[in-house]
Design a protein around this motif. Structure first.
Motif, PDB file in Angstrom:
ATOM      1  N   PHE A 185      -2.339   0.804 -10.546  1.00 55.63           N
ATOM      2  CA  PHE A 185      -3.869   0.366  -8.970  1.00 55.63           C
ATOM      3  C   PHE A 185      -4.741   0.493  -9.582  1.00 55.63           C
ATOM      4  O   PHE A 185      -5.137   1.880  -9.862  1.00 55.63           O
ATOM      5  CB  PHE A 185      -2.488   0.519  -7.769  1.00 55.63           C
ATOM      6  N   THR A 215      -6.576   3.205   3.687  1.00 59.50           N
ATOM      7  CA  THR A 215      -6.891   1.667   2.689  1.00 59.50           C
ATOM      8  C   THR A 215      -6.565   0.404   3.084  1.00 59.50           C
ATOM      9  O   THR A 215      -7.358  -0.154   2.587  1.00 59.50           O
ATOM     10  CB  THR A 215      -5.408   1.678   1.522  1.00 59.50           C
ATOM     11  N   VAL A 252      -9.389  -2.416   2.855  1.00 56.39           N
ATOM     12  CA  VAL A 252      -8.604  -3.879   2.424  1.00 56.39           C
ATOM     13  C   VAL A 252      -9.133  -4.767   3.500  1.00 56.39           C
ATOM     14  O   VAL A 252     -10.228  -6.242   3.170  1.00 56.39           O
ATOM     15  CB  VAL A 252      -7.418  -3.478   2.178  1.00 56.39           C
ATOM     16  N   VAL A 258      -8.137  -4.076  -3.303  1.00 55.46           N
ATOM     17  CA  VAL A 258      -6.760  -3.101  -4.245  1.00 55.46           C
ATOM     18  C   VAL A 258      -6.346  -4.443  -4.806  1.00 55.46           C
ATOM     19  O   VAL A 258      -5.605  -4.919  -4.448  1.00 55.46           O
ATOM     20  CB  VAL A 258      -6.231  -2.998  -3.543  1.00 55.46           C
ATOM     21  N   GLN A 307      -9.777  -6.647 -11.033  1.00 55.71           N
ATOM     22  CA  GLN A 307     -11.375  -6.581  -9.723  1.00 55.71           C
ATOM     23  C   GLN A 307     -12.770  -7.192  -9.264  1.00 55.71           C
ATOM     24  O   GLN A 307     -12.894  -7.732  -8.749  1.00 55.71           O
ATOM     25  CB  GLN A 307     -10.983  -5.435  -9.429  1.00 55.71           C
ATOM     26  N   SER A 350     -15.318   1.109  -6.225  1.00 51.45           N
ATOM     27  CA  SER A 350     -14.813   1.202  -6.922  1.00 51.45           C
ATOM     28  C   SER A 350     -13.268   2.636  -7.143  1.00 51.45           C
ATOM     29  O   SER A 350     -13.868   3.217  -8.339  1.00 51.45           O
ATOM     30  CB  SER A 350     -13.868   0.864  -8.357  1.00 51.45           C
ATOM     31  N   TYR A 367      -8.589   1.007  -6.805  1.00 51.31           N
ATOM     32  CA  TYR A 367      -8.789   0.711  -4.992  1.00 51.31           C
ATOM     33  C   TYR A 367     -10.405   1.223  -5.196  1.00 51.31           C
ATOM     34  O   TYR A 367     -10.657   1.817  -5.161  1.00 51.31           O
ATOM     35  CB  TYR A 367      -7.680   1.874  -4.462  1.00 51.31           C
ATOM     36  N   VAL A 423       1.690   2.150  -3.282  1.00 50.53           N
ATOM     37  CA  VAL A 423       0.839   1.767  -4.167  1.00 50.53           C
ATOM     38  C   VAL A 423       0.166   3.999  -3.832  1.00 50.53           C
ATOM     39  O   VAL A 423      -0.150   5.108  -4.521  1.00 50.53           O
ATOM     40  CB  VAL A 423      -0.869   1.924  -3.777  1.00 50.53           C
ATOM     41  N   LEU A 425       0.857  -0.801  -0.143  1.00 53.32           N
ATOM     42  CA  LEU A 425      -0.155  -0.251   0.241  1.00 53.32           C
ATOM     43  C   LEU A 425       1.097   0.994  -0.347  1.00 53.32           C
ATOM     44  O   LEU A 425       0.372   1.869  -0.258  1.00 53.32           O
ATOM     45  CB  LEU A 425      -0.910   0.303   1.356  1.00 53.32           C
TER      46      LEU A 425
END
Length: 270
Positions: free
Chosen positions: A56, A34, A38, A44, A94, A72, A58, A16, A13
């Motif tokens: 990425f 974040t 998760v 992510v 995703q 998203s 997220y 990211v 992360l």
């Protein structure tokens, strides 16, 4: 070879975060947020070139009107890796994880005048849009959004629907233009519209410029004109039951395709 994999650790992360800053030149989302997302239904995914993260996506868990979904929130790609299909690969990864976790709907927003995003979201992924949000995030100061109202279309991606899974085709050959893209003496595009308030055709198209970021630099007033005119037309179409289903790429401009939402057979869509 680009490797797509889920992001779960603090160290990942942090990568990211750095990419987020590189893409938007603004402070990134805090790790504590974040990481918490998760651990509580969020997803992510990262795109890696070796050990380097180059993209990425997220998302976090959402809930609205009795329906849960994956929101998203962000998708970013390193500028040196764009136009290589990485965005589509991230969304597809995703999608797989979201379905495994029990989601059947994913939503996110994008600027309707950023047609690279429109093409991915509608024409490639088979998302649809029937919600327009004026100045969604207020006056943003990052390099991509500064100077204009942050209007957004909300994408609804029905992950397990026939429309998405079987890539249902939309025939736009009978579409009627709701406005025309004209080029001025400086060879810059502007939108010429009529004042029709009732739409009774099955399918419509609306032109939008290519390279909107360049147009913003060349003529900020003209860019604002595009924002306000397309806002008005899209809102009228949505109010009369149409939804955006495609972005088609023409030689000198792009155009959105709108059909009646009720014709898509998406149970629960409204």
């Amino acid at each position: 070879m680009i490797d797509i994999r889920e992001v779960k650790t603090i160290e990942q992360l942090e990568q990211v975060q750095q990419l987020e800053y590189n893409v938007w030149s603004m402070p990134p989302i805090p790790i504590h947020q974040t990481l918490t997302a998760v651990k509580n239904g969020g997803i992510v995914v990262g795109a890696y070139d070796g050990d380097k993260i180059v993209g990425f996506s997220y998302g976090f868990a959402g809930f609205r009107e009795g329906k849960s979904y994956l929101c998203s929130h962000m998708l970013g790609i390193d500028k040196n890796y764009r136009s290589q299909g990485i965005g589509e690969s991230l969304k597809q990864a995703q999608q797989v994880i979201a379905i495994e976790r029990g989601y059947d709907l994913m939503v996110w927003t994008f600027d309707p005048l950023e047609t690279r995003n429109g093409y991915l979201n509608l024409s490639k992924l088979n998302g649809i849009c029937h919600t327009y949000i004026e100045n969604c995030y207020g006056e943003m100061q990052d390099s991509l959004n500064k100077g204009l109202p942050s209007d957004r279309l909300e994408v609804s991606w029905y992950l397990t629907s026939d429309y998405v899974v079987h890539d249902v085709a939309i025939d736009a050959t009978t579409a009627v233009n709701v406005a025309n893209c004209i080029f001025n003496e400086q060879d810059l595009p502007y939108l010429k519209i009529s004042e029709n308030s009732i739409f009774n055709n099955n399918i419509y198209t609306l032109p939008v410029p290519k390279g909107f970021q360049t147009l913003k630099i060349q003529d900020p007033a003209l860019a604002l004109d595009w924002r306000l005119k397309t806002r008005r037309l899209i809102q009228k179409l949505f109010a009369q039951g149409y939804t955006a289903v495609q972005l088609q790429q023409q030689e000198n401009y792009n155009e959105y395709v709108f059909v009646k939402l009720a014709t898509l057979g998406l149970e629960g869509a409204n």
